[in-house]
Write an enzyme that holds these catalytic residues in place. Structure first.
Site, PDB file in Angstrom:
ATOM      1  N   GLY A  11       0.841  -1.203   0.000  1.00  0.00           N
ATOM      2  CA  GLY A  11       0.000   0.000   0.000  1.00  0.00           C
ATOM      3  C   GLY A  11       0.874   1.250   0.000  1.00  0.00           C
ATOM      4  O   GLY A  11       1.939   1.255   0.609  1.00  0.00           O
ATOM      5  N   ARG A  21      13.414  10.140  -2.663  1.00  0.00           N
ATOM      6  CA  ARG A  21      14.281  11.308  -2.905  1.00  0.00           C
ATOM      7  C   ARG A  21      15.558  11.222  -2.080  1.00  0.00           C
ATOM      8  O   ARG A  21      16.669  11.474  -2.571  1.00  0.00           O
ATOM      9  CB  ARG A  21      13.495  12.575  -2.551  1.00  0.00           C
ATOM     10  CG  ARG A  21      14.285  13.865  -2.552  1.00  0.00           C
ATOM     11  CD  ARG A  21      13.335  15.002  -2.194  1.00  0.00           C
ATOM     12  NE  ARG A  21      13.979  16.284  -2.071  1.00  0.00           N
ATOM     13  CZ  ARG A  21      14.440  16.766  -0.926  1.00  0.00           C
ATOM     14  NH1 ARG A  21      14.375  16.036   0.187  1.00  0.00           N
ATOM     15  NH2 ARG A  21      14.996  17.961  -0.893  1.00  0.00           N
ATOM     16  N   ASP A 128      -0.294   2.192   8.698  1.00  0.00           N
ATOM     17  CA  ASP A 128      -0.792   1.406   9.835  1.00  0.00           C
ATOM     18  C   ASP A 128       0.119   1.448  11.071  1.00  0.00           C
ATOM     19  O   ASP A 128      -0.332   1.130  12.176  1.00  0.00           O
ATOM     20  CB  ASP A 128      -0.992  -0.056   9.422  1.00  0.00           C
ATOM     21  CG  ASP A 128      -1.981  -0.202   8.279  1.00  0.00           C
ATOM     22  OD1 ASP A 128      -2.852   0.677   8.149  1.00  0.00           O
ATOM     23  OD2 ASP A 128      -1.878  -1.179   7.524  1.00  0.00           O
ATOM     24  N   ARG A 155     -17.033  16.724  14.241  1.00  0.00           N
ATOM     25  CA  ARG A 155     -17.492  17.196  15.557  1.00  0.00           C
ATOM     26  C   ARG A 155     -18.297  18.496  15.432  1.00  0.00           C
ATOM     27  O   ARG A 155     -19.261  18.705  16.164  1.00  0.00           O
ATOM     28  CB  ARG A 155     -16.303  17.383  16.510  1.00  0.00           C
ATOM     29  CG  ARG A 155     -16.729  17.496  17.960  1.00  0.00           C
ATOM     30  CD  ARG A 155     -15.558  17.700  18.883  1.00  0.00           C
ATOM     31  NE  ARG A 155     -14.800  16.500  19.155  1.00  0.00           N
ATOM     32  CZ  ARG A 155     -15.179  15.530  19.991  1.00  0.00           C
ATOM     33  NH1 ARG A 155     -16.347  15.610  20.601  1.00  0.00           N
ATOM     34  NH2 ARG A 155     -14.426  14.485  20.199  1.00  0.00           N
ATOM     35  N   ARG A 212     -24.767  14.551  31.971  1.00  0.00           N
ATOM     36  CA  ARG A 212     -24.136  15.787  32.426  1.00  0.00           C
ATOM     37  C   ARG A 212     -24.089  16.864  31.323  1.00  0.00           C
ATOM     38  O   ARG A 212     -23.320  17.810  31.389  1.00  0.00           O
ATOM     39  CB  ARG A 212     -22.769  15.521  33.040  1.00  0.00           C
ATOM     40  CG  ARG A 212     -21.720  15.067  32.078  1.00  0.00           C
ATOM     41  CD  ARG A 212     -20.341  15.175  32.713  1.00  0.00           C
ATOM     42  NE  ARG A 212     -19.333  14.579  31.856  1.00  0.00           N
ATOM     43  CZ  ARG A 212     -18.816  15.185  30.794  1.00  0.00           C
ATOM     44  NH1 ARG A 212     -19.191  16.385  30.460  1.00  0.00           N
ATOM     45  NH2 ARG A 212     -17.899  14.572  30.075  1.00  0.00           N
ATOM     46  N   LEU A 215     -24.107  16.551  24.615  1.00  0.00           N
ATOM     47  CA  LEU A 215     -25.150  16.002  23.752  1.00  0.00           C
ATOM     48  C   LEU A 215     -24.636  15.468  22.412  1.00  0.00           C
ATOM     49  O   LEU A 215     -25.383  15.325  21.454  1.00  0.00           O
ATOM     50  CB  LEU A 215     -26.237  17.043  23.530  1.00  0.00           C
ATOM     51  CG  LEU A 215     -26.902  17.535  24.830  1.00  0.00           C
ATOM     52  CD1 LEU A 215     -27.966  18.560  24.530  1.00  0.00           C
ATOM     53  CD2 LEU A 215     -27.470  16.386  25.654  1.00  0.00           C
ATOM     54  N   ARG A 253      -5.057   7.941   3.487  1.00  0.00           N
ATOM     55  CA  ARG A 253      -3.754   7.555   2.950  1.00  0.00           C
ATOM     56  C   ARG A 253      -3.186   8.599   1.994  1.00  0.00           C
ATOM     57  O   ARG A 253      -2.040   8.469   1.543  1.00  0.00           O
ATOM     58  CB  ARG A 253      -3.920   6.221   2.212  1.00  0.00           C
ATOM     59  CG  ARG A 253      -2.896   5.208   2.585  1.00  0.00           C
ATOM     60  CD  ARG A 253      -3.302   3.821   2.246  1.00  0.00           C
ATOM     61  NE  ARG A 253      -3.351   3.554   0.817  1.00  0.00           N
ATOM     62  CZ  ARG A 253      -3.746   2.373   0.313  1.00  0.00           C
ATOM     63  NH1 ARG A 253      -4.109   1.408   1.120  1.00  0.00           N
ATOM     64  NH2 ARG A 253      -3.778   2.173  -0.970  1.00  0.00           N
TER      65      ARG A 253
HETATM   66  O1  F6P Z   1      -1.987  -1.140   4.866  1.00  0.00           O
HETATM   67  C1  F6P Z   1      -2.505   0.109   4.545  1.00  0.00           C
HETATM   68  C2  F6P Z   1      -3.993   0.031   4.363  1.00  0.00           C
HETATM   69  O2  F6P Z   1      -4.458   1.333   4.024  1.00  0.00           O
HETATM   70  C3  F6P Z   1      -4.775  -0.542   5.541  1.00  0.00           C
HETATM   71  O3  F6P Z   1      -4.975   0.396   6.570  1.00  0.00           O
HETATM   72  C4  F6P Z   1      -6.054  -0.975   4.875  1.00  0.00           C
HETATM   73  O4  F6P Z   1      -6.658  -2.030   5.579  1.00  0.00           O
HETATM   74  C5  F6P Z   1      -5.573  -1.442   3.538  1.00  0.00           C
HETATM   75  O5  F6P Z   1      -4.323  -0.830   3.296  1.00  0.00           O
HETATM   76  C6  F6P Z   1      -6.500  -1.085   2.400  1.00  0.00           C
HETATM   77  O6  F6P Z   1      -6.007  -1.672   1.256  1.00  0.00           O
HETATM   78  P1  F6P Z   1      -6.524  -1.334  -0.207  1.00  0.00           P
HETATM   79  O7  F6P Z   1      -5.952   0.001  -0.582  1.00  0.00           O
HETATM   80  O8  F6P Z   1      -5.996  -2.443  -1.027  1.00  0.00           O
HETATM   81  O9  F6P Z   1      -8.011  -1.265  -0.127  1.00  0.00           O
END
Ligand code: F6P
Length: 320
Positions: A11, A21, A128, A155, A212, A215, A253
């Site tokens: 990924g 670089r 991750d 939020r 408290r 909400l 990402r």
């Molecule tokens: O490992 C990085 C990650 O973004 C994980 O957090 C996620 O589970 C997975 O890759 C998603 O993978 P893909 O881009 O193949 O859907």
């Protein structure tokens, strides 16, 4: 050593470009040539390579993703695939290889270097942060900031309409992104795979905070712990309160890497080249207590990184 190769695999993660670089510029500084391999191990198998010079890596330190592109190449996990990859290494006279990616990337690299005489050094890069032996992976800080940014916005609307919002975040089978972003974003509950949880406890906390006068609630769910929509349904049934679900997905990402990720990637990239020049192999660059170090592939591959339970407790205490 005269020529090295560099690739990104698995990924993508913000900061991969900064790492490439650093590898290229540090190598050229030390009079090495660099070959960029496109689409990770797939490019090695197909011979999809390009020489990289100073200008090849201009204007990329601030860009997310990876300009070399990346892939999850199943064929590399076969003997035949690695033989083809070795042909590319030989044909291009590559003597050392820097692989930028996660656990699967290092697993492939270790196997490759067991079968063929090639020095490989890994740079941990995945949003991750699930790689043992290093405090941080390249891309994690940016992903956490992306989540916090989204939670801030969520939020604003949740407080205005007095709602519960469940936010599902990435992290594969770990809760690092959920925990760090949950603490920083002031989430009322954080659900991660490393810590057992009960929906009744989550609902009870919501009821108490409502009593408290608070909400709204933000519940962060790591994708590896449960599905956001299911948690949303259960909370709605358990509390009877208006509940919505947001799955943040791949937005986490992308985007320009934070200064932390750029600097981490730059330091790791430079160290990877130094290590190849020093004759090291089969190691992953790491950061421990702020210092750049390295660990053997064998001391990280397949192992589970521990979550910081103190941080988890703190997030709980502060969110009441
Ligand atoms: O490992 C990085 C990650 O973004 C994980 O957090 C996620 O589970 C997975 O890759 C998603 O993978 P893909 O881009 O193949 O859907």
């Amino acid at each position: 050593m005269k020529r090295i190769g560099v690739l990104t695999s698995g990924g993508d993660a913000p900061g991969m470009n900064a790492a490439i670089r650093a590898v290229v510029r540090r190598a050229i500084y030390d009079s090495l040539e660099v070959i960029g391999i496109r689409r990770g191990y797939l490019g090695l198998i197909c011979g999809d390579v390009e020489p990289l010079v100073m200008n090849s890596v201009a204007d990329i330190v601030q860009r997310g993703g990876t300009f070399l592109r990346t892939a999850r190449a199943e064929e590399f996990y076969t003997t035949q695939g690695r033989l083809k990859a070795w042909e590319t290494i030989k044909n291009n006279q590559i003597e050392g290889l820097v692989v930028i990616g996660g656990d699967g990337t290092f697993r492939g690299a270790r196997q490759f270097s067991l079968e063929y005489p090639l020095a490989v050094i890994g740079i941990p890069a995945t949003i991750d942060n699930d790689i043992p032996g290093t405090d941080f992976t390249v891309g994690f800080d940016t992903a956490v900031n992306n989540v916090v940014d989204a939670v801030n916005k969520i939020r604003d609307t949740a407080t205005s309409v007095e709602r519960i919002v469940v936010v599902e975040v990435m992290g594969h089978d770990t809760g690092f992104i959920a925990l760090e972003s949950g603490l920083a974003g002031g989430a009322e509950s954080i659900l991660i795979p490393e810590v057992p949880f009960s929906i009744e406890d989550v609902c009870e906390k919501i009821r108490l905070t409502y009593k408290r006068g608070k909400l709204h609630s933000i519940i962060i769910v790591a994708e590896g712990a449960a599905s956001g929509p299911e948690i949303g349904d259960q909370i709605k049934r358990g509390t009877g309160l208006d509940t919505r679900v947001t799955i943040l997905g791949h937005i986490q990402r992308g985007g320009s890497p934070t200064a932390f990720d750029r600097n981490l990637a730059s330091r790791m990239g430079s160290r990877a080249v130094e290590m190849l020049m020093a004759g090291c192999a089969n190691k992953m660059i790491a950061i421990e207590a702020g210092k750049i170090t390295s660990v053997n592939f064998d001391d990280t591959i397949g192992l589970k990184k521990r979550i910081d339970l103190e941080l988890y407790r703190l997030a709980n205490i502060l969110s009441f």
